[in-house]
Design a protein around this motif. Structure first.
Motif, short mmCIF file in Angstrom:
data_model
loop_
_atom_site.label_atom_id
_atom_site.label_comp_id
_atom_site.label_asym_id
_atom_site.label_seq_id
_atom_site.Cartn_x
_atom_site.Cartn_y
_atom_site.Cartn_z
N THR A 181 -6.33 7.29 1.31
CA THR A 181 -6.61 5.84 1.18
C THR A 181 -5.31 5.18 0.73
O THR A 181 -4.87 5.41 -0.41
CB THR A 181 -7.72 5.58 0.15
OG1 THR A 181 -8.91 6.25 0.57
CG2 THR A 181 -7.99 4.08 0.03
N GLY B 27 -4.67 2.23 -0.16
CA GLY B 27 -4.81 1.24 -1.22
C GLY B 27 -4.13 -0.08 -0.89
O GLY B 27 -3.63 -0.30 0.22
N THR C 7 -6.85 -2.33 -4.19
CA THR C 7 -7.61 -1.09 -4.00
C THR C 7 -6.75 0.10 -4.41
O THR C 7 -5.58 0.21 -4.00
CB THR C 7 -8.02 -0.92 -2.52
OG1 THR C 7 -8.77 -2.07 -2.12
CG2 THR C 7 -8.87 0.33 -2.34
N GLN C 8 -7.32 1.00 -5.22
CA GLN C 8 -6.55 2.15 -5.70
C GLN C 8 -6.36 3.17 -4.57
O GLN C 8 -7.29 3.49 -3.83
CB GLN C 8 -7.25 2.82 -6.88
CG GLN C 8 -6.40 3.87 -7.57
CD GLN C 8 -6.93 4.19 -8.96
OE1 GLN C 8 -7.81 3.51 -9.46
NE2 GLN C 8 -6.37 5.21 -9.59
N SER D 142 0.85 -1.19 0.00
CA SER D 142 0.00 0.00 0.00
C SER D 142 0.89 1.25 0.00
O SER D 142 2.10 1.17 0.22
CB SER D 142 -0.91 0.01 1.23
OG SER D 142 -0.14 0.10 2.41
#
Length: 743
Positions: free
Chosen positions: A243, A245, A223-224, A193
């Motif tokens: 976020t 990610g 997840t972006q 991440s």
């Protein structure tokens, strides 16, 4: 005045029950028999002489004999082929394949122990072999493979710099026919991440906050990441990750919606937190090596593994106190001292969070008869304590139940993982030790039947049922004691029969139906004092005259032969018993082939099929009750007797008329239509032709009435019939008598 003529009376016995040795011959029921051997009392007017055993021959018409004395004798179905497997007293094992009538080696001498080997079938793929000294193995019809699987895996160095879980490789098993183990790794949370974003150029002229876009993750399903910018004095001064990610294997690109600002993303990296087996493999007899792939940059993780074995004299370590101060993670060698009889034990302590969490046995050792002590002096911390566990309990039985292998040793039952016969490491594998007082001593045997796993002790029975796996992957089941006073140590004399489980112990035969144990052998109580319980007790199902029967095989010290031992079978059906004798069979086993269930037996080395020859001579005995004939205190004189029979060929019968004190000399009866010859002792004389072949006199078939005058006195009268002829049916026993004096 002439005395009144005595009235003649008649007794006719057609309602045939079974054997009853519990009561005296004068006290059993009219339809019961004091002894009935090699004759099956099927029903009203129908006692069929059973067939004799037949020598099993191979495809070359040669009698099958195993190479050495057989000590374990079982049947198996592998690849839809039916086998009889014999384990021998020199550690060798051989098979006889029934459809091709071929005999060959399973394993060479010394492979197994010389006695005490147990076997269970797993699907129709292989058999699981439990050896009391050498542990578990399997045979798939071609190869014997040690069920030595990869055990606990410990991370000795978690490494760093991992963006995704690395690949892990486990070395091949020692046994060339084994299955190589496989595993996966997990890494610490957050790896892969976006950790932060560094501004490399602030740009100028920004009057509003620009948007930021990070490129998509590399791993499908990731997840972006998302971020926001902060401006000051017309320039971008910071970018905050909103976020992080997931699924990034390389840093994503950072794009501003306007202006000339620029930034780079920095990824979180991880450490290997665990290695999880996906297949524990088979054929491992020493420590495997674990290889973990390197990270994109950083330090490569390392791990070690133990290996599972059920061999006696081996060691494991239970950590009872992890101690403190051993560092965040890592490992160090432990040392063993003391113990007796063994050598070679070595282990490594695995550290997590500054404490010792487990000890991986890099060598389980061999030959230990007492446990050494373990020392954790190799680490930098203090306080770690462990207990060395010596595997001194031999395997007493194996079973397969609910898609797993179950192994009994001592008071403990070990079970493999769901859907596996060899994985005793994964989370759904485990063990249970029976601690209740209902089990006196150790477990004696296992049986899988009727959706239950039965656990037999000397005088207790437990059942495992309702097997399931919970949301964490752990196995749950119900353990219920169904008998706290009756069990058996005769593990080869336990087998399913319809919806029951039948078993024999030293004082009876029993049927276990659900949770109820009932004695079914009251009628055999007179036999049990003469059974030699130092020799094997075996049993199984068999179809006789299209009736499914249960048979127990044992050595009987025949009191009528001055205690001479011989092997007999007590056969049960329709709540009645009879006896057969099929030669000197040490072991018997059921073999279901083509929808029919046969019994095979082995005499030392020689293989036989029981109840298989319709032409071979077989010695049969039918001894009726001694009948009071309506007045037990009055003497009777036997005048005549008769025996109705249905014949396929000429049959000679020897009959005695018996009282409570004596038996008359044998009457030799034959159904020859013309003539038969006897000498002065009433023994039939055989005649030979010029080719030395026995001459057969013309004989009747179909219904025949054997009859003769009789001479016997007693308050109780009965008949004993013996014959060596095969394949006839007894329909009726008849007797004519007159009453004589009272007392």
């Amino acid at each position: 005045m002439a005395a009144a003529e005595q009235k003649k009376s008649y007794a006719v016995i057609k309602n045939f029950a079974g054997l009853n040795t519990k009561a005296n011959r004068t006290a059993i029921k009219e339809e019961e028999f004091a002894w009935i051997e090699n004759a099956m009392p099927i029903g009203f007017g129908n006692i069929k002489i059973v067939q004799a055993q037949s020598t099993v021959k191979d495809s070359g018409n040669v009698a099958v004999a195993f190479a050495n004395t057989v000590t374990t004798f079982v049947s198996a179905n592998i690849g839809l082929n039916d086998y009889i497997v014999a384990f021998e007293d020199n550690g060798r094992a051989e098979y006889f394949r029934i459809d091709t009538a071929t005999k060959a080696n399973v394993a060479v001498s010394g492979t197994f122990s010389n006695a005490g080997v147990t076997v269970a079938q797993y699907k129709n793929e292989r058999i699981i072999i439990g050896d009391p000294n050498k542990g578990l193995s399997s045979w798939d019809g071609n190869n014997v493979v040690t069920i030595g699987s990869v055990g606990l895996v410990g991370v000795t160095n978690p490494g760093n710099g991992y963006l995704a879980a690395p690949n892990v490789t486990i070395s091949a098993p020692n046994d060339a026919n084994g299955v190589q183990a496989t595993a996966i790794t997990t890494i610490t949370t957050g790896a892969g991440s976006v950790q932060n974003i560094n501004v490399t150029a602030g740009g100028s002229g920004y009057t509003s906050v620009p948007g930021i876009k990070l490129s998509a993750p590399d791993v499908t399903g990731g997840t972006q990441a998302q971020a926001v910018a902060t401006i000051s004095g017309g320039a971008v001064v910071a970018v905050s990750v909103t976020t992080p990610g997931s699924g990034y294997l390389s840093a994503p690109s950072v794009t501003f919606s306007s202006g000339t600002a620029a930034a780079t993303a920095v990824l979180n990296t991880g450490q290997v937190s665990s290695v999880i087996l996906t297949n524990a493999g088979t054929g491992y007899t020493s420590q495997p090596t674990i290889t973990i792939s390197a990270p994109p940059s950083g330090t490569t993780a390392t791990a070690i593994a133990s290996y599972n074995t059920f061999k006696t004299g081996t060691l494991s370590v239970l950590v009872t106190n992890g101690g403190t101060g051993y560092g965040a993670s890592g490992s160090f060698a432990v040392s063993f001292a003391g113990g007796s009889g063994g050598s070679g034990a070595a282990g490594t302590a695995i550290v997590s969070g500054g404490a010792v969490v487990e000890v991986i046995m890099t060598n389980v050792g061999s030959g230990y008869t007492s446990a050494p002590t373990v020392s954790f002096s190799g680490g930098s911390g203090s306080g770690a304590v462990g207990t060395v566990v010596l595997n001194s309990d031999t395997i007493v039985d194996v079973a397969t139940f609910s898609g797993r292998a179950w192994v009994a040793a001592g008071r403990t039952i070990y079970y493999s993982a769901a859907g596996s016969y060899s994985d005793f490491t994964s989370i759904s594998a485990g063990s249970i030790t029976l601690t209740d007082s209902t089990l006196h001593g150790n477990i004696q045997g296992l049986l899988s039947a009727n959706n239950f796993l039965y656990i037999f002790g000397d005088d207790s029975i437990n059942v495992f049922s309702d097997l399931r796996v919970d949301s964490t992957g752990r196995t749950l089941f119900t353990n219920t004691n169904v008998s706290a006073s009756i069990g058996t140590k005769r593990v080869y004399g336990v087998f399913p029969y319809f919806r029951s489980v039948l078993f024999m112990n030293d004082y009876g035969m029993y049927a276990l139906v659900g949770s109820t144990t009932s004695k079914i052998s009251d009628q055999l109580d007179g036999i049990f004092p003469y059974i030699d319980f130092t020799l094997p007790i075996t049993g199984g199902q068999v179809l006789l005259n299209n009736i499914l029967c249960a048979a127990f095989n044992f050595t009987y010290k025949d009191p009528l032969l001055n205690g001479t031992p011989r092997q007999i079978q007590c056969v049960f059906f329709d709540k009645k018993w009879f006896v057969t004798s099929q030669g000197s069979l040490d072991f018997v086993t059921s073999v279901p082939v083509g929808g029919l269930i046969s019994l095979y037996g082995v005499d030392d080395k020689d293989l036989y099929k029981m109840y298989a020859s319709s032409t071979a001579s077989i010695n049969s005995t039918i001894r009726t009750a001694l009948l009071p004939l309506g007045d037990p205190i009055r003497t009777k004189q036997a005048l005549k007797f008769g025996i109705e029979a249905t014949l396929n060929a000429g049959v000679t019968m020897n009959v005695t008329v018996d009282s409570e004190t004596a038996s008359s000399p044998a009457y030799v009866l034959t159904n020859s239509a013309d003539v038969y010859w006897v000498n002065d002792t009433n023994t039939t004389i055989t005649w030979l032709n010029n080719s030395s072949a026995t001459i057969g006199w013309l004989s009747s078939t179909g219904y025949f009435l054997y009859k003769s005058d009789a001479q016997q006195y007693g308050k109780y009268l009965g008949l004993t019939l013996t014959s060596s002829n095969p394949a006839f049916v007894v329909n009726t026993f008849e007797m004519e008598h007159e009453l004589r004096v009272r007392f």
